[in-house]
Motif scaffolding. Sequence first.
Motif, short mmCIF file in Angstrom:
data_model
loop_
_atom_site.label_atom_id
_atom_site.label_comp_id
_atom_site.label_asym_id
_atom_site.label_seq_id
_atom_site.Cartn_x
_atom_site.Cartn_y
_atom_site.Cartn_z
N LEU A 265 13.31 7.91 -40.76
CA LEU A 265 12.63 6.62 -40.61
C LEU A 265 11.15 6.81 -40.28
O LEU A 265 10.29 6.05 -40.74
CB LEU A 265 13.29 5.81 -39.50
CG LEU A 265 14.70 5.30 -39.79
CD1 LEU A 265 15.32 4.71 -38.53
CD2 LEU A 265 14.69 4.26 -40.89
N LEU A 266 10.88 7.83 -39.50
CA LEU A 266 9.51 8.09 -39.05
C LEU A 266 8.54 8.21 -40.22
O LEU A 266 7.41 7.76 -40.15
CB LEU A 266 9.50 9.38 -38.23
CG LEU A 266 8.36 9.64 -37.26
CD1 LEU A 266 8.33 8.56 -36.19
CD2 LEU A 266 8.53 11.01 -36.61
N ASP A 267 9.01 8.80 -41.28
CA ASP A 267 8.12 9.04 -42.42
C ASP A 267 8.34 8.09 -43.58
O ASP A 267 7.87 8.34 -44.69
CB ASP A 267 8.31 10.48 -42.91
CG ASP A 267 7.55 11.45 -42.03
OD1 ASP A 267 6.51 11.04 -41.48
OD2 ASP A 267 8.00 12.60 -41.88
N TYR A 268 9.06 7.03 -43.35
CA TYR A 268 9.31 6.08 -44.43
C TYR A 268 8.05 5.22 -44.63
O TYR A 268 7.77 4.33 -43.85
CB TYR A 268 10.51 5.21 -44.08
CG TYR A 268 10.91 4.24 -45.16
CD1 TYR A 268 11.32 4.69 -46.41
CD2 TYR A 268 10.88 2.87 -44.94
CE1 TYR A 268 11.70 3.80 -47.40
CE2 TYR A 268 11.26 1.97 -45.92
CZ TYR A 268 11.67 2.45 -47.15
OH TYR A 268 12.05 1.56 -48.13
N GLU A 269 7.31 5.52 -45.69
CA GLU A 269 5.99 4.90 -45.87
C GLU A 269 6.06 3.40 -46.13
O GLU A 269 5.14 2.67 -45.84
CB GLU A 269 5.24 5.56 -47.04
CG GLU A 269 5.15 7.08 -46.98
CD GLU A 269 6.38 7.71 -47.63
OE1 GLU A 269 7.22 6.94 -48.14
OE2 GLU A 269 6.48 8.96 -47.62
N LYS A 270 7.16 2.96 -46.70
CA LYS A 270 7.24 1.55 -47.10
C LYS A 270 7.12 0.59 -45.93
O LYS A 270 6.75 -0.57 -46.14
CB LYS A 270 8.54 1.31 -47.87
CG LYS A 270 8.58 1.94 -49.25
CD LYS A 270 8.76 0.89 -50.33
CE LYS A 270 8.64 1.46 -51.74
NZ LYS A 270 9.91 1.98 -52.26
N PHE A 271 7.47 1.01 -44.74
CA PHE A 271 7.33 0.10 -43.60
C PHE A 271 5.88 -0.37 -43.48
O PHE A 271 5.60 -1.53 -43.19
CB PHE A 271 7.76 0.78 -42.29
CG PHE A 271 9.24 0.95 -42.13
CD1 PHE A 271 10.12 -0.02 -42.59
CD2 PHE A 271 9.78 2.07 -41.50
CE1 PHE A 271 11.51 0.12 -42.44
CE2 PHE A 271 11.15 2.22 -41.34
CZ PHE A 271 12.01 1.24 -41.82
N GLN A 272 4.97 0.56 -43.72
CA GLN A 272 3.54 0.27 -43.71
C GLN A 272 3.20 -0.89 -44.64
O GLN A 272 2.51 -1.82 -44.26
CB GLN A 272 2.75 1.50 -44.20
CG GLN A 272 2.65 2.62 -43.20
CD GLN A 272 1.58 2.35 -42.16
OE1 GLN A 272 0.74 1.47 -42.33
NE2 GLN A 272 1.63 3.09 -41.07
N GLU A 273 3.70 -0.79 -45.86
CA GLU A 273 3.40 -1.81 -46.86
C GLU A 273 3.80 -3.20 -46.40
O GLU A 273 3.25 -4.20 -46.84
CB GLU A 273 4.14 -1.50 -48.17
CG GLU A 273 3.64 -0.27 -48.87
CD GLU A 273 4.54 0.10 -50.05
OE1 GLU A 273 5.24 -0.79 -50.57
OE2 GLU A 273 4.53 1.28 -50.45
N ASP A 274 4.81 -3.26 -45.53
CA ASP A 274 5.27 -4.55 -45.05
C ASP A 274 4.66 -4.93 -43.70
O ASP A 274 5.13 -5.86 -43.06
CB ASP A 274 6.79 -4.55 -44.95
CG ASP A 274 7.41 -4.99 -46.25
OD1 ASP A 274 7.71 -6.18 -46.37
OD2 ASP A 274 7.55 -4.15 -47.17
N GLY A 275 3.68 -4.16 -43.29
CA GLY A 275 2.98 -4.53 -42.06
C GLY A 275 3.57 -3.93 -40.81
O GLY A 275 3.12 -4.23 -39.71
N PHE A 276 4.59 -3.11 -40.97
CA PHE A 276 5.17 -2.48 -39.78
C PHE A 276 4.65 -1.05 -39.67
O PHE A 276 4.90 -0.22 -40.54
CB PHE A 276 6.70 -2.51 -39.86
CG PHE A 276 7.24 -3.90 -39.92
CD1 PHE A 276 7.25 -4.71 -38.80
CD2 PHE A 276 7.70 -4.44 -41.12
CE1 PHE A 276 7.72 -6.01 -38.85
CE2 PHE A 276 8.17 -5.74 -41.19
CZ PHE A 276 8.18 -6.53 -40.05
N GLU A 277 3.92 -0.82 -38.60
CA GLU A 277 3.34 0.50 -38.41
C GLU A 277 4.11 1.28 -37.37
O GLU A 277 4.14 0.89 -36.21
CB GLU A 277 1.89 0.39 -37.94
CG GLU A 277 1.00 -0.34 -38.91
CD GLU A 277 -0.44 -0.35 -38.42
OE1 GLU A 277 -0.83 0.58 -37.69
OE2 GLU A 277 -1.15 -1.30 -38.76
N ILE A 278 4.70 2.37 -37.81
CA ILE A 278 5.35 3.26 -36.85
C ILE A 278 4.25 4.13 -36.27
O ILE A 278 3.69 4.97 -36.97
CB ILE A 278 6.41 4.14 -37.53
CG1 ILE A 278 7.32 3.34 -38.46
CG2 ILE A 278 7.22 4.90 -36.48
CD1 ILE A 278 8.22 2.36 -37.79
N VAL A 279 3.93 3.89 -35.01
CA VAL A 279 2.78 4.60 -34.44
C VAL A 279 3.17 5.67 -33.42
O VAL A 279 2.29 6.37 -32.90
CB VAL A 279 1.77 3.62 -33.79
CG1 VAL A 279 1.17 2.71 -34.85
CG2 VAL A 279 2.45 2.80 -32.70
#
Lengths: 204, 204
Positions: free
Chosen positions: B95-109
């Motif tokens: 999950l940590l490296d799942y880039e698609k979260f970014q595209e939806d506005g969710f930033e794993i920081v």
Amino acid sequence: MDLSNNTIERLCRIFGHLGAIEKTGVEFVSSAELAGALGATSYTVRKDLSLLGITGFTRKGYEVSSLKKELGSKLRLAGRRKACIVGLGRLGSALLDYEKFQEDGFEIVAGFDRSVNKLERIRTHIEVYPVGSMKDVIKEKGIEMGIITVPGEHAQEVADRLTGCGVRGILNFSPVEVSVPDKVVSVNMDFTNALRFIAAKLGG
Amino acid sequence: MDLSNNTIERLCRIFGHLGAIEKTGVEFVSSAELAGALGATSYTVRKDLSLLGITGFTRKGYEVSSLKKELGSKLRLAGRRKACIVGLGRLGSALLDYEKFQEDGFEIVAGFDRSVNKLERIRTHIEVYPVGSMKDVIKEKGIEMGIITVPGEHAQEVADRLTGCGVRGILNFSPVEVSVPDKVVSVNMDFTNALRFIAAKLGG
DNA sequence: TTTTTTTGGTGAAAAATTTCACAAAAATCA
DNA sequence: TGATTTTTGTGAAATTTTTCACCAAAAAAA
Ligand SMILES: NC(=O)c1ccc[n+]([C@@H]2O[C@H](COP(=O)([O-])OP(=O)(O)OC[C@H]3O[C@@H](n4cnc5c(N)ncnc54)[C@H](O)[C@@H]3O)[C@@H](O)[C@H]2O)c1
Ligand SMILES: NC(=O)c1ccc[n+]([C@@H]2O[C@H](COP(=O)([O-])OP(=O)(O)OC[C@H]3O[C@@H](n4cnc5c(N)ncnc54)[C@H](O)[C@@H]3O)[C@@H](O)[C@H]2O)c1
């Protein structure tokens, strides 16, 4: 007996929770305790169970082990079911080796990927195959359920292939909702949508 | 405005689907088309949207880009939200490296784990920390959401820690239902239960 | 221009689901 | 023993959710 999806889902969770209770050695559990662990009300739990004709004991509750047994047989969760995973990337390969599925009677007996590279590199004790051999492997091993962990663009195509091979249950982890024939049961687990749901509930 | 969970969930899915439509360049979408992609009825879609005061165009449907914008602002899905992952095992690190979260506005920081070993070994561009620094990191980075990917035995403890640090939304991947304060939104994604549900629906 | 067709909007009806209320049974207590 | 408490089981009530019916608007067709 025609249970609603909500009821089935709750009963499955109760079944799972009973496994945990069993380990603690506790013999009886009340509808209120089950409700607490589930985030439901005791009314709902009692009604759900009574819909299956399952009864408890006045002033004691339900006997954990026999309730588990009854639920297992009534919901057909007792036997073993074979499943395969299609798409052995990050998520698919994590699932492939998740031992706990075994404990619950779900045996992952095959993995498929279209990339030969992936197949060669993957380190697992479960057999992996190119997608071309899906039909043969599914037939031969008697696989009933398919887990889809390919990119969304390929999810429908994989779902079609799986159902074409006789798979009747699909757990789809891609963000694209797949459509399947009436007789096939499909569940979508869209992580991003879960995050959206949380965000929407949070507001502000 | 008080939307039901079902409605919120559907609206979130519509929002996600609009992203896909947008990429195709199609300008208008009818309630029937949305319903098809969602596995709902056109009535439900129209009603859901109208509950938000969103209206479409007679004989054309809804304008894709403006619908997405409106949904985004009404459901608060437009902004960026920061999240962290606790438990960097098989699932957590995927999950940590799942880039698609970014595209939806969710930033794993941030990622957290209690095993120093795991922290040293993990290869990711996202910063990882020992659980001890959770409070500081969450405060400092303004993290609103927590994703739990630790074994079930530790899920409640992690949930308590997260909410204690001010996290208001929790996505829990462990099979143990966690209880959280009223103001906190929590969603459970129990894969095994999804398989159980499918098995129960399949019957025989 | 007029008619027909398509699509959304929405109050009302219907259906589904949850909650309630309370009897009955069994354990506990006085 | 007899009263009291606890917990189930379930029909009925309440609530929630979905579906329906039908109007209006606008585009397309005639
Ligand atoms: N990785 C995550 O943490 C995560 C999080 C949320 C959602 N998802 C979803 O789960 C799915 C898998 O994600 P991932 O990160 O593991 O992707 P990935 O790209 O790492 O792996 C996808 C795998 O599917 C294989 N594949 C592609 N098309 C195929 C086909 N037609 N038939 C068979 N195999 C095919 C690829 O070879 C690859 O090995 C995606 O739909 C993704 O959106 C993943
Ligand atoms: N891996 C899967 O495919 C899969 C499938 C279904 C469900 N799950 C669930 O997801 C969760 C994670 O699974 P996994 O396979 O990644 O497990 P894992 O054992 O690979 O990883 C768990 C990680 O959590 C860390 N951890 C343990 N206790 C902690 C604590 N108190 N605070 C911080 N970190 C802690 C461990 O150090 C470890 O790195 C589990 O609850 C599991 O049941 C995983």
